[in-house]
Design an enzyme around this catalytic site. Structure first.
Site, PDB file in Angstrom:
ATOM      1  N   ASP A  47      38.808  39.241  29.347  1.00  0.00           N
ATOM      2  CA  ASP A  47      37.761  38.715  30.049  1.00  0.00           C
ATOM      3  C   ASP A  47      37.192  39.438  31.409  1.00  0.00           C
ATOM      4  O   ASP A  47      37.926  39.806  32.209  1.00  0.00           O
ATOM      5  CB  ASP A  47      38.128  37.294  30.730  1.00  0.00           C
ATOM      6  N   TYR A  52      32.596  41.198  38.688  1.00  0.00           N
ATOM      7  CA  TYR A  52      33.644  42.159  38.932  1.00  0.00           C
ATOM      8  C   TYR A  52      33.362  43.541  39.118  1.00  0.00           C
ATOM      9  O   TYR A  52      34.137  44.083  39.719  1.00  0.00           O
ATOM     10  CB  TYR A  52      34.642  41.959  37.787  1.00  0.00           C
TER      11      TYR A  52
END
Length: 285
Positions: A47, A52
């Site tokens: 994931d 991010y």
């Protein structure tokens, strides 16, 4: 049979491995190594998210893992700030290019509001536009399943009412000490799989005397107990780590928590996230 070989089936028929690897806070230049280590340890569910900043590294880890692409499940998330159809469409294509793994298994809207307005104003129309972009990419075969993250019931109802595909997944903050019972029931009734991010409360549960005591009674670690808890709720945990040893122990959850202990864990209130409360998802909003 190891939990790493078990799957849930999403509403659209796509199979998703029951245990995944979260990659929040794993830097882009370290992500490929972390992903390869996880895949070597038999993880098949990875994931990531645009926010991010490590999609490139995650994609590299997938491509160089030595495991066939179709045997892996890779999720990413549309940045929470994107609430407009054309921008969402462009961002989806950007994720596909950065990951460079052919297609995305699951893509989520990261939050119902931009992070600087988390749980704030009305972004219902923006979410409908972002969802339409995901639906179109899903129809085009770029994404195999689509969903949302951090959505409350009212946010889900907006998509269920106006979309043509119901979300396959809602990824939320869920752990022993923070069990959103009504939201879980709502999702279960509509066949929306709940994914549990931060199943160890970003590490805070390591300090809980009550959880430690229950873990000791099963001769397991606090993370193992917490991961098992989310699995027994019927949700799909995404513990985050770059440490291969932790990856292995996080997957060693072949034990059963008793109904009495599950009831205790469900009613605990453990929502003090310390320094992490600076992040919107831990702020209590």
């Amino acid at each position: 049979m190891s939990i790493l070989n078990e799957t849930y089936t999403l509403a659209g028929g796509v199979e998703i491995p029951k245990l995944g690897l979260g990659t929040w806070f794993i830097e882009d230049d370290k992500a490929a190594d972390a992903v390869r280590s996880a895949i070597e340890t038999d993880y098949r569910n990875i994931d990531t998210a645009q926010a991010y900043g490590n999609e490139r590294g995650v994609g590299e880890g997938v491509r160089t893992s030595g495991v066939a692409r179709e045997d892996l499940f890779v999720s990413t998330k549309l940045a929470a700030e994107i609430k407009e159809y054309d921008a969402a469409t462009a961002a989806i294509d950007e994720s596909l290019a950065k990951l460079d793994i052919g297609y995305i298994d699951l893509m989520l809207i990261h939050a119902p509001q931009p992070w600087d307005d988390f749980r704030g104003g009305d972004h219902a129309e923006g979410n409908r536009q972002a969802w339409r972009a995901l639906e179109d990419a899903h129809k085009a075969g770029k994404i195999r399943a689509i969903g949302v993250s951090n959505f409350l019931q009212s946010d889900l109802e907006n998509i269920l009412t106006h979309g043509t595909v119901a979300p396959h997944v809602n990824q939320v903050l869920l752990h022993a000490g923070n069990t959103p019972e009504e939201l879980l029931s709502f999702c279960e009734e509509r066949n929306i799989l709940v994914q549990a991010y931060s199943p160890i409360a970003h590490g805070q549960l390591l300090h809980s005397p009550q959880i430690k005591e229950i873990a000791e009674s099963y001769a397991v670690s606090v993370p193992q107990l917490c991961i098992r808890y989310t699995l027994q709720l019927g949700t799909q945990p995404l513990p985050k780590t770059a440490n291969p040893e932790h990856m292995r122990s996080n997957a060693d959850v072949d034990f059963e928590i008793s109904e009495a202990d599950m009831a205790t864990l469900r009613t605990l209130d453990e929502r003090d996230y310390g320094e992490h409360a600076a992040f919107p998802v831990y702020s209590g909003k």
